[in-house]
Design an enzyme around this catalytic site. Structure first.
Site, PDB file in Angstrom:
ATOM      1  N   GLU A 260       0.886  -1.185   0.000  1.00  0.00           N
ATOM      2  CA  GLU A 260       0.000   0.000   0.000  1.00  0.00           C
ATOM      3  C   GLU A 260       0.911   1.219   0.000  1.00  0.00           C
ATOM      4  O   GLU A 260       1.386   1.653   1.053  1.00  0.00           O
ATOM      5  CB  GLU A 260      -0.888   0.005   1.259  1.00  0.00           C
ATOM      6  N   CYS A 294      -2.445   9.158   2.289  1.00  0.00           N
ATOM      7  CA  CYS A 294      -2.103   8.588   0.984  1.00  0.00           C
ATOM      8  C   CYS A 294      -3.168   8.977  -0.035  1.00  0.00           C
ATOM      9  O   CYS A 294      -2.897   9.067  -1.228  1.00  0.00           O
ATOM     10  CB  CYS A 294      -1.975   7.082   1.079  1.00  0.00           C
TER      11      CYS A 294
HETATM   12  P1  NAD Z   1       8.039   5.304   4.771  1.00  0.00           P
HETATM   13  O1  NAD Z   1       8.144   4.567   3.487  1.00  0.00           O
HETATM   14  O2  NAD Z   1       9.134   6.218   5.147  1.00  0.00           O
HETATM   15  O3  NAD Z   1       7.910   4.237   5.975  1.00  0.00           O
HETATM   16  C1  NAD Z   1       6.832   3.333   6.039  1.00  0.00           C
HETATM   17  C2  NAD Z   1       7.237   2.137   6.874  1.00  0.00           C
HETATM   18  O4  NAD Z   1       8.172   1.361   6.141  1.00  0.00           O
HETATM   19  C3  NAD Z   1       7.921   2.485   8.187  1.00  0.00           C
HETATM   20  O5  NAD Z   1       7.507   1.580   9.195  1.00  0.00           O
HETATM   21  C4  NAD Z   1       9.368   2.281   7.859  1.00  0.00           C
HETATM   22  O6  NAD Z   1      10.131   2.013   9.018  1.00  0.00           O
HETATM   23  C5  NAD Z   1       9.276   1.073   6.951  1.00  0.00           C
HETATM   24  N1  NAD Z   1      10.411   0.824   6.073  1.00  0.00           N
HETATM   25  C6  NAD Z   1      11.039   1.702   5.252  1.00  0.00           C
HETATM   26  N2  NAD Z   1      12.030   1.086   4.584  1.00  0.00           N
HETATM   27  C7  NAD Z   1      12.032  -0.209   4.982  1.00  0.00           C
HETATM   28  C8  NAD Z   1      12.818  -1.348   4.665  1.00  0.00           C
HETATM   29  N3  NAD Z   1      13.836  -1.260   3.782  1.00  0.00           N
HETATM   30  N4  NAD Z   1      12.554  -2.520   5.259  1.00  0.00           N
HETATM   31  C9  NAD Z   1      11.529  -2.611   6.140  1.00  0.00           C
HETATM   32  N5  NAD Z   1      10.768  -1.568   6.503  1.00  0.00           N
HETATM   33  C10 NAD Z   1      11.003  -0.377   5.923  1.00  0.00           C
HETATM   34  O7  NAD Z   1       6.631   6.066   4.756  1.00  0.00           O
HETATM   35  P2  NAD Z   1       6.059   7.155   5.788  1.00  0.00           P
HETATM   36  O8  NAD Z   1       6.761   8.452   5.595  1.00  0.00           O
HETATM   37  O9  NAD Z   1       5.992   6.581   7.158  1.00  0.00           O
HETATM   38  O10 NAD Z   1       4.546   7.285   5.277  1.00  0.00           O
HETATM   39  C11 NAD Z   1       4.142   8.085   4.210  1.00  0.00           C
HETATM   40  C12 NAD Z   1       4.000   7.270   2.943  1.00  0.00           C
HETATM   41  O11 NAD Z   1       3.117   6.174   3.147  1.00  0.00           O
HETATM   42  C13 NAD Z   1       3.366   8.084   1.810  1.00  0.00           C
HETATM   43  O12 NAD Z   1       4.028   7.773   0.623  1.00  0.00           O
HETATM   44  C14 NAD Z   1       1.918   7.583   1.786  1.00  0.00           C
HETATM   45  O13 NAD Z   1       1.278   7.757   0.560  1.00  0.00           O
HETATM   46  C15 NAD Z   1       2.127   6.141   2.119  1.00  0.00           C
HETATM   47  N6  NAD Z   1       0.896   5.543   2.619  1.00  0.00           N
HETATM   48  C16 NAD Z   1       0.186   4.726   1.777  1.00  0.00           C
HETATM   49  C17 NAD Z   1      -1.013   4.190   2.196  1.00  0.00           C
HETATM   50  C18 NAD Z   1      -1.815   3.318   1.281  1.00  0.00           C
HETATM   51  O14 NAD Z   1      -2.706   2.638   1.768  1.00  0.00           O
HETATM   52  N7  NAD Z   1      -1.565   3.282  -0.014  1.00  0.00           N
HETATM   53  C19 NAD Z   1      -1.497   4.456   3.482  1.00  0.00           C
HETATM   54  C20 NAD Z   1      -0.744   5.274   4.322  1.00  0.00           C
HETATM   55  C21 NAD Z   1       0.462   5.810   3.871  1.00  0.00           C
END
Ligand code: NAD
Length: 508
Positions: A260, A294
């Site tokens: 997502e 998102c």
């Molecule tokens: P982010 O990608 O920085 O982090 C999200 C999660 O992924 C965190 O828990 C982070 O620790 C983890 N993560 C990152 N790299 C990783 C790796 N290599 N291995 C394992 N875990 C890893 O995102 P954010 O800044 O927390 O959130 C904002 C983003 O999330 C925006 O792009 C938003 O659109 C998206 N989002 C999407 C949805 C959806 O349903 N499509 C919902 C909510 C947020």
């Protein structure tokens, strides 16, 4: 904001960041958790290391081997009591989302309500994990399709829905027979600790290992989780960058993934639209959660004859939005999650100017009282933009709205789809033909396509998610439960002969 409610949720000054059924004595570095409201310290969390991760993974796997044999309606009964526990603490949980995540009070409460709603949905589902009976081509045979528990689910969540996304996954996965090991965002671990405590209390010592959690470094704990063969499904919510990193690693070991990722959501407004309705929907979509959903509305595709009228209404509405302390009931726009997010906003504004965008309102840091200076508050911004600006195709996680004039519905539809992301989209029109075209096979290419409502604020009953760089995952309602289960096709021969399928004769 009075912080007495933290005690009620079991949040202490120093907290363990790993739970394998009991809280572990973690040692991998202390994380001070600061409130986006003013930068003040809320509490410390001690992160877990890779050894702690494997403890959590093993405990979850052991719990799975027992839980998969519990009848689904009995599993649903635990989930029902979890929903009740969230209900009883709705106000405190909502306040924690406000304090740690910066959402305004109404949105914090709304997110807890989503956890309650999905628990209710999952309870009903626990008696409806229906399979099929299938007509066999062979006499005295029958075929059926059964859904079995899948295994452990690794749940990775983003900061902007620090409770709901875990609940979407975990409530469904539990009734399907799967434990969920949660790796929350390092920016909102207290929300994860509070929910884990509530869920574990309902499950009791016998089953608390069904909801392990670990706060840890992405390149260590996150890396271990993504490569862990016990995590049969990785459900990851976050940026497209994160999805590009972990998706191939999960695929390499033939794991399942539910991604997502980022969105870049447009609202098309045709000349015959109800502009009062559109204005309210755009305001909530673009400005709500300070543009950090998102599904936030990031692009407006407006037919030229109504461009000035609609944009004028929006500028007026934006002028009435109170930016400030999210715990104040009058505030509509709280802070961005942290100072880095503030810098990203500043950089985006500079890029917009370089690429020929005109700032119609906002574009600066918001003026807030001295007590809030530690937070990153920005003015909700409207930009007169054109589709050729590269930044319009990117997701900037801030309240920036690109208002783009279009010639007609054809151009609007083309631009709606002409971005790498495919999450949410809407059209405002009173023309039923254009509305239906937008929802047709040749219409919007997004996972969510709406008519006369905005891009954000989806209900839990539908499948949520999007395609292209949004990752292709679907979670929450509809038949999304199937991803948490293993499908088995069985053929039973209750006769005395052994006819082969396709009429094959083999040695007879
Ligand atoms: P982010 O990608 O920085 O982090 C999200 C999660 O992924 C965190 O828990 C982070 O620790 C983890 N993560 C990152 N790299 C990783 C790796 N290599 N291995 C394992 N875990 C890893 O995102 P954010 O800044 O927390 O959130 C904002 C983003 O999330 C925006 O792009 C938003 O659109 C998206 N989002 C999407 C949805 C959806 O349903 N499509 C919902 C909510 C947020």
């Amino acid at each position: 904001m009075n912080r007495d409610f933290l005690k009620d949720l079991g949040i202490e000054a120093n907290n363990s960041g790993a739970f394998d059924g009991k809280w572990l004595p973690t040692k991998a570095g202390q994380h001070p958790i600061r409130s986006p409201i003013d930068g003040s310290l809320i509490a410390n969390v001690m992160a877990g290391d890779v050894d702690d991760y494997w403890r959590c993974s093993k405990a979850a796997q052991a719990a799975f081997l027992r839980w998969r044999e519990v009848p689904p309606p009995k599993r649903g009964d635990y989930v029902r009591r979890m929903g009740d526990a969230f209900r009883a603490k709705k106000e405190q949980l909502g306040k924690l989302i406000t304090l740690e995540g910066g959402k305004i009070v109404q949105e914090g409460l709304g997110e807890v309500q989503e956890c309650i709603d999905i628990a209710d949905f999952a309870v009903g589902l626990s008696r409806q994990l229906y399979g099929l009976t299938i007509a066999s081509e062979r006499p005295q045979h029958h075929m059926r399709e059964t859904w079995h528990p899948l295994g452990c689910v690794g749940v990775i969540t983003a900061f902007n829905f620090p409770m709901a996304v875990w609940a979407w996954n975990t409530m469904l996965a539990l009734v399907c027979g799967d434990p969920c090991l949660w790796k929350p965002s390092h920016r909102t671990p207290l929300c994860a600790i509070a929910l884990t405590k509530l869920a574990a209390e309902v499950l009791g010592p016998e089953w608390s290992a069904l909801v392990p959690m670990i706060l840890g470094h992405d390149s260590k704990v996150g890396h271990a989780m993504v490569g862990d063969p016990n995590m049969v499904l990785i459900s990851a919510t976050g940026s497209t960058r994160m999805g590009k990193n972990i998706g191939p690693r999960v695929a390499e070991r033939f794991g399942r993934s539910l991604l997502e990722l980022g969105g870049n959501n447009a609202i098309v407004v045709l000349a015959d639209a109800d502009l009062a309705l559109a204005t309210r929907a755009i305001l909530f979509g673009a400005v709500g959660t300070a543009g950090q959903r998102c599904t936030s509305t990031r692009r407006l595709l407006i037919e030229k004859p109504i461009y000035d009228d609609l944009v004028g209404r929006l500028i007026k509405a934006y002028g009435q939005c109170k930016v400030g302390d999210p715990s104040d009931g009058k505030t509509l726009v709280g802070p961005l999650i942290d100072q880095d997010a503030g810098k990203t906003f500043d950089e985006a504004i500079a890029t917009i100017r370089q690429q020929g965008g005109e700032i119609l309102c906002g574009g600066k840091r918001a003026k807030v009282p001295a007590a809030l200076q530690g937070g990153a508050y920005v003015e909700p911004t409207i930009v007169r933009a054109h589709a050729g600006m590269a930044i319009v195709k990117e997701e900037t996680f801030a309240p920036i709205l690109y208002a783009i004039p279009v010639k007609d519905a054809d151009e609007a539809l083309h631009l709606n789809n002409d971005v790498p992301q495919g999450l949410s989209s809407s059209i405002f029109t009173s023309n039923v033909r254009e509305a239906e075209r937008f929802l047709s096979a040749a219409g919007s290419d997004c996972g969510i396509a709406n008519v006369n409502i905005g891009t954000s604020g989806a209900e839990i009953g539908g499948a949520f998610g999007g395609d292209k760089e949004t990752g292709g995952g679907r979670e929450s309602g509809s038949d999304c439960w199937k991803i948490y289960m293993r499908r088995q096709t069985s053929t039973v021969n209750w006769g005395k002969a052994l006819p082969l399928a396709q009429g094959i004769h083999f040695g007879d």
